[in-house]
Design a protein around this motif. Structure first.
Motif, PDB file in Angstrom:
ATOM      1  N   HIS A 101      22.778  28.606 -44.644  1.00 22.02           N
ATOM      2  CA  HIS A 101      22.240  27.305 -44.252  1.00 22.02           C
ATOM      3  C   HIS A 101      21.314  27.455 -43.046  1.00 22.02           C
ATOM      4  N   CYS A 102      21.713  28.268 -42.076  1.00 25.78           N
ATOM      5  CA  CYS A 102      20.873  28.511 -40.895  1.00 25.78           C
ATOM      6  C   CYS A 102      19.519  29.089 -41.308  1.00 25.78           C
ATOM      7  N   GLU A 103      19.545  30.038 -42.228  1.00 25.97           N
ATOM      8  CA  GLU A 103      18.303  30.657 -42.690  1.00 25.97           C
ATOM      9  C   GLU A 103      17.430  29.633 -43.405  1.00 25.97           C
ATOM     10  N   TYR A 104      18.068  28.798 -44.201  1.00 24.55           N
ATOM     11  CA  TYR A 104      17.327  27.768 -44.938  1.00 24.55           C
ATOM     12  C   TYR A 104      16.686  26.764 -43.985  1.00 24.55           C
ATOM     13  N   MET A 105      17.401  26.417 -42.912  1.00 21.75           N
ATOM     14  CA  MET A 105      16.905  25.435 -41.954  1.00 21.75           C
ATOM     15  C   MET A 105      15.980  26.059 -40.910  1.00 21.75           C
ATOM     16  N   GLY A 106      15.861  27.379 -40.913  1.00 22.61           N
ATOM     17  CA  GLY A 106      15.051  28.042 -39.901  1.00 22.61           C
ATOM     18  C   GLY A 106      15.658  27.925 -38.517  1.00 22.61           C
ATOM     19  N   TYR A 107      16.999  27.944 -38.482  1.00 22.36           N
ATOM     20  CA  TYR A 107      17.704  27.768 -37.202  1.00 22.36           C
ATOM     21  C   TYR A 107      18.743  28.860 -37.038  1.00 22.36           C
ATOM     22  N   TYR A 108      18.737  29.476 -35.862  1.00 24.07           N
ATOM     23  CA  TYR A 108      19.844  30.380 -35.554  1.00 24.07           C
ATOM     24  C   TYR A 108      19.998  30.466 -34.046  1.00 24.07           C
ATOM     25  N   ARG A 145      28.836  22.549 -41.356  1.00 20.89           N
ATOM     26  CA  ARG A 145      27.441  22.791 -41.746  1.00 20.89           C
ATOM     27  C   ARG A 145      26.517  21.688 -41.235  1.00 20.89           C
ATOM     28  N   ALA A 146      27.031  20.454 -41.250  1.00 21.44           N
ATOM     29  CA  ALA A 146      26.211  19.313 -40.817  1.00 21.44           C
ATOM     30  C   ALA A 146      25.915  19.342 -39.318  1.00 21.44           C
ATOM     31  N   VAL A 147      26.863  19.879 -38.529  1.00 24.06           N
ATOM     32  CA  VAL A 147      26.681  19.876 -37.068  1.00 24.06           C
ATOM     33  C   VAL A 147      26.179  21.217 -36.539  1.00 24.06           C
ATOM     34  N   LEU A 148      25.964  22.167 -37.435  1.00 21.05           N
ATOM     35  CA  LEU A 148      25.643  23.544 -37.050  1.00 21.05           C
ATOM     36  C   LEU A 148      24.411  23.642 -36.157  1.00 21.05           C
ATOM     37  N   ASN A 149      23.369  22.884 -36.491  1.00 21.94           N
ATOM     38  CA  ASN A 149      22.111  22.994 -35.749  1.00 21.94           C
ATOM     39  C   ASN A 149      21.988  21.942 -34.645  1.00 21.94           C
ATOM     40  N   LYS A 150      23.153  21.389 -34.231  1.00 24.36           N
ATOM     41  CA  LYS A 150      23.190  20.365 -33.174  1.00 24.36           C
ATOM     42  C   LYS A 150      22.147  19.279 -33.437  1.00 24.36           C
ATOM     43  N   PRO A 151      22.300  18.550 -34.532  1.00 31.69           N
ATOM     44  CA  PRO A 151      21.297  17.543 -34.908  1.00 31.69           C
ATOM     45  C   PRO A 151      21.280  16.376 -33.926  1.00 31.69           C
TER      46      PRO A 151
END
Length: 305
Positions: A101-108, A145-151
């Motif tokens: 999911h991180c790779e798909y969102m371009g976030y790590y 998964r929903a909170v992973l990228n600190k939305p």
């Protein structure tokens, strides 16, 4: 006033059947917005439009001050969501699903996956295949998964489905923490009102595709009515005595045994004395305050008449 999400006359029709009709939603930055309605009211349909999974038939959606379009990729990167039941690659582990999911969102971010798993109590299962997860574990992985990228904006459609009472409390506490400590604005839909009552700042009540009411919990609390609730063996005689002996007409028969009295000038002692003297047996008699469920039922039942 700063709104992070607004809809204007949002409408969705499928095969000429209107399932969402002229819905206006206003969500302020930094609040928890409880989106309430019975199953089939249109909650998921609206959330699908907000997350760009479905296109509106009519009306507009603004997120972060920008009108949502089919190319609003940067806006969607600032959001996290669970719509309906979260799905995963079952043969992969929980950790691997989140990494993908991180790779798909371009976030790590270093340790972001570990932190999300720990937050949702899934660290011990992080390397197990998702096919071995229980329903509740999959639901918690979906929230991770929903909170992973600190939305900045979190859209959650019935996020406590499949969770036991302890799991539901954990999610409630987590949402409050995300809102207060990370300043994440949260929109959460549910038909279970007790999930929302203790955490929401504002609620929107929808039924049969129409927004019935948008109101702050503070306003509901201030207008809450105290009432006397009693259970009796003879509802007809009790009703007669309330009207004839106590001159009370502001009461409601709930069912064949229960009555609610909304007259503020009467006491439980008065009610007990007159009904007992009149030959009515009372099994329950106490003072209560209207809950969010009472308010919700009042709104939806009024709209159905």
């Amino acid at each position: 006033m700063s709104y992070i999400l607004q809809t204007n006359r949002l409408t969705k029709a499928i095969d000429e059947r209107v399932i969402v009709n002229d819905v206006n939603i206003n969500i302020k930055k930094g609040e928890i917005y409880g989106f309430l309605g019975p199953n089939g009211a249109g909650k998921t349909t609206i959330m699908k439009m907000i997350t760009n999974l479905w296109k509106p038939t009519d009306g507009t959606i603004e997120i972060f001050g920008e009108r949502l379009t089919s190319s609003s990729y940067e806006v969607l990167k600032r959001m996290g969501s669970i719509i309906e039941f979260p799905t995963f690659y079952d043969h992969m582990s929980g950790f691997e699903n989140l990494k993908l999911h991180c790779e798909y969102m371009g976030y790590y971010s270093p340790k972001s996956i570990d932190n999300a798993l720990k937050m949702l109590n899934l660290s011990d299962a992080s390397n197990k295949p998702v096919k071995s997860y229980s329903l509740g574990m999959k639901q918690r992985l979906g929230i991770a998964r929903a909170v992973l990228n600190k939305p900045e904006l979190l859209i959650l459609d019935e996020p406590t489905n499949g969770l036991d009472p302890a799991g539901i409390k954990q999610i409630r506490d987590l949402l409050k923490m995300l809102c207060t400590e990370y300043d994440i604005t949260i929109m959460i839909s549910t038909h279970i009102l007790s999930e929302i009552e203790s955490i929401a700042d504002t609620i929107g009540v929808i039924n049969q595709g129409k927004m019935l009411k948008e109101i702050s919990m503070k306003d509901i609390s201030e207008m809450n009515t105290t009432y006397i609730e009693l259970s009796v063996n003879d509802i007809k005689r009790a009703s007669y005595l309330l009207a004839d002996k106590l001159n009370i007409f502001n009461f409601k028969i709930i069912d064949e045994n229960n009555i609610r009295i909304y007259d503020k000038n009467i006491t439980t002692q008065d009610v007990s004395r007159e009904l007992t003297l009149g030959g009515v047996n009372i099994s329950v008699l106490h003072t209560k305050m209207e809950t969010l469920e009472d308010y919700f039922l009042k709104i939806t039942e009024g709209a159905n008449k």
